[in-house]
Design a protein around this motif. Structure first.
Motif, PDB file in Angstrom:
ATOM      1  N   PHE A  31     -43.057 -39.457 -12.976  1.00  0.00           N
ATOM      2  CA  PHE A  31     -42.632 -41.022 -13.738  1.00  0.00           C
ATOM      3  C   PHE A  31     -41.801 -41.735 -13.266  1.00  0.00           C
ATOM      4  O   PHE A  31     -41.248 -42.112 -12.473  1.00  0.00           O
ATOM      5  N   ALA A  32     -40.305 -42.296 -14.311  1.00  0.00           N
ATOM      6  CA  ALA A  32     -39.247 -42.354 -13.403  1.00  0.00           C
ATOM      7  C   ALA A  32     -38.684 -41.330 -12.639  1.00  0.00           C
ATOM      8  O   ALA A  32     -38.761 -40.128 -12.562  1.00  0.00           O
ATOM      9  N   LEU A 150     -45.989 -50.680 -17.951  1.00  0.00           N
ATOM     10  CA  LEU A 150     -44.678 -50.170 -17.974  1.00  0.00           C
ATOM     11  C   LEU A 150     -44.204 -48.750 -19.780  1.00  0.00           C
ATOM     12  O   LEU A 150     -43.922 -48.258 -19.360  1.00  0.00           O
ATOM     13  N   ARG A 153     -47.345 -44.194 -20.031  1.00  0.00           N
ATOM     14  CA  ARG A 153     -47.384 -43.244 -19.100  1.00  0.00           C
ATOM     15  C   ARG A 153     -47.939 -43.024 -18.859  1.00  0.00           C
ATOM     16  O   ARG A 153     -49.012 -42.613 -17.760  1.00  0.00           O
ATOM     17  N   HIS A 155     -50.858 -43.464 -14.387  1.00  0.00           N
ATOM     18  CA  HIS A 155     -50.758 -43.666 -13.078  1.00  0.00           C
ATOM     19  C   HIS A 155     -51.754 -44.807 -13.100  1.00  0.00           C
ATOM     20  O   HIS A 155     -52.706 -43.964 -12.769  1.00  0.00           O
ATOM     21  N   ILE A 275     -43.967 -50.093  -7.526  1.00  0.00           N
ATOM     22  CA  ILE A 275     -43.324 -49.481  -8.175  1.00  0.00           C
ATOM     23  C   ILE A 275     -43.144 -50.463  -9.625  1.00  0.00           C
ATOM     24  O   ILE A 275     -42.684 -51.955  -9.385  1.00  0.00           O
ATOM     25  N   ASN A 352     -32.853 -46.834  -5.156  1.00  0.00           N
ATOM     26  CA  ASN A 352     -32.448 -45.526  -6.352  1.00  0.00           C
ATOM     27  C   ASN A 352     -30.822 -45.500  -6.578  1.00  0.00           C
ATOM     28  O   ASN A 352     -30.357 -45.652  -8.115  1.00  0.00           O
ATOM     29  N   ARG A 359     -39.210 -46.616 -11.517  1.00  0.00           N
ATOM     30  CA  ARG A 359     -40.007 -45.975 -11.354  1.00  0.00           C
ATOM     31  C   ARG A 359     -41.517 -46.330 -10.714  1.00  0.00           C
ATOM     32  O   ARG A 359     -42.072 -47.461 -10.352  1.00  0.00           O
TER      33      ARG A 359
END
Ligand SMILES: O=C(O)C(=O)C[C@]1(C(=O)O)C=C[C@@H](O)C=C1
Length: 371
Positions: A31-32, A150, A153, A155, A275, A352, A359
């Motif tokens: 996830f994030a 967003l 959750r 993928h 992302i 990051n 994420r």
């Protein structure tokens, strides 16, 4: 402001040192990349859980069983097992149904009234995958699905490009001259803008193209036609008055394939990674964010910005006289590299360091086909 932020990261000078190693541990794709740094992101996530009638515990239960998919599991159902069920938005005959069948050739395509329902069906284990449009070559991005990516959750496990050929259709016996109105999905109406203007037809937006065809057939409408696929004309027994009415013959929609589990990214074929991130305010900060890719020769294929909703108003920095800050953004970026590639991992690790939120939405094989 931007300068002070760069200086505030003395361990990661900008640009990065050329001796960057590949020895870092792999980034968690799940996830994030890290917990949201600022309370407003927690607010966004909480709001999204609330919207889906889930509390944090319920959400944790739902996502407690991540079983990564291998890329061989991507495009087909298990041959001797049950057919893969794939949610799409619309009714039978929608382009999204055809895209779902292109993505998963033997699947059972499951219609959903709204995009949100397709996300929920996957989350609640009612179907295995969802296939949803994300951008069209004429009409641009489908913003609603960026926002939903967003809030939910799921993928991204693949993408599929689908060539969209619109037809004008009407009930039998109705001619083009009889039509005053035309019904369709707003994207489809936009893709046929010039032709519909030439014909002097009033546009009426509905949820999906095939739904428009279904409506005029069911209600035996005589003064309105629908813009939809030839498949929809066949299903709902309508007469095609004109074919290929989109303004550009190259009309391609890109769809995303979504699953509860991520796939294990590979390097055996071209991969793409999607992302979403946000940044502090400041001159050059977006430039700096995009530079983490440019410096590593990673190609970006898409960038989209969306308002960061549900964020409490924050005061801007001192330079703007303390006036409230209304416009915060999320940036969605697709780059052409796999998360299995250490260069991509380094780029995200670098991003990051100064992103306020980051994420990974998915790392998946690129659809390199020409449609
Ligand atoms: O209405 C449909 O048939 C859809 O599949 C939706 C949709 C879209 O959302 O853009 C998909 C492809 C076309 O670009 C037009 C409409």
């Amino acid at each position: 402001m931007a300068a002070s932020r760069i200086i505030s990261h003395p361990h990661r000078p900008f640009p990065p040192p050329p001796s960057e190693t590949h020895a870092h541990s792999s980034i968690n794709l799940n996830f994030a990349l890290h917990p949201p740094k600022r309370c407003r992101f927690a607010c966004v996530l909480r709001a999204s859980l609330k919207e889906n009638h889930l509390n944090d515990k319920g959400a944790a239960d739902l996502f407690a069983l991540p079983r990564p998919l291998t890329s061989t599991q991507l495009s087909d159902s298990v041959s001797d097992g049950p057919r893969l069920q794939v949610a799409y938005q619309g009714v039978p005959g929608a382009y999204s149904e055809s895209a779902a069948q292109k993505a998963y050739p033997n699947c059972e395509a499951v219609p959903c009234p709204q995009f949100e329902n397709a996300f929920q069906k996957v989350e609640r284990w009612l179907v295995d995958r969802a296939v949803l449009p994300i951008e069209n070559s004429l009409g641009g991005s489908i913003h609603r699905n960026y926002d939903l990516l967003l809030r939910h959750r799921l993928h991204i496990v693949g993408e599929v490009k689908y060539a969209v050929h619109h037809c004008l259709m009407a009930n039998h016996g109705v001619q083009l001259e009889d039509l005053k109105r035309v019904l369709s999905h707003p994207q489809a109406l936009a893709q046929c803008e010039h032709t519909l203007t030439k014909w002097g037809l009033v546009r009426e937006a509905v949820d999906d193209t095939a739904g428009a065809a279904q409506y005029i057939a069911m209600h035996e409408v005589k003064d309105a036609g629908a813009v939809a696929s030839s498949a929809a004309a066949k299903i709902y027994g309508l007469n095609i008055l004109a074919q290929d009415i989109q303004d550009d013959c190259d009309n391609v929609t890109r769809f995303l394939m979504l699953a509860r589990e991520p796939i294990i990214p590979g390097t055996d074929r071209p991969f793409k990674t999607s992302i979403v991130f946000s940044l502090e305010e400041g001159p050059g900060i977006l430039f700096k964010a995009l530079a983490v890719f440019a410096l590593r020769q990673i190609n970006l294929s898409k960038i989209e910005s969306r308002p960061l909703r549900n964020s409490p108003l924050r005061m801007a920095d001192d330079n703007s006289n303390g006036s409230p800050k209304y416009f915060d953004y999320l940036f969605y970026v697709d780059f052409e590299a796999s998360m299995a590639d250490p260069t991509a991992q380094n780029a995200l690790r670098h991003l990051n360091e100064f992103a306020t939120f980051l994420r990974v939405l998915g790392s998946y094989p690129m659809d390199t086909s020409t449609v």
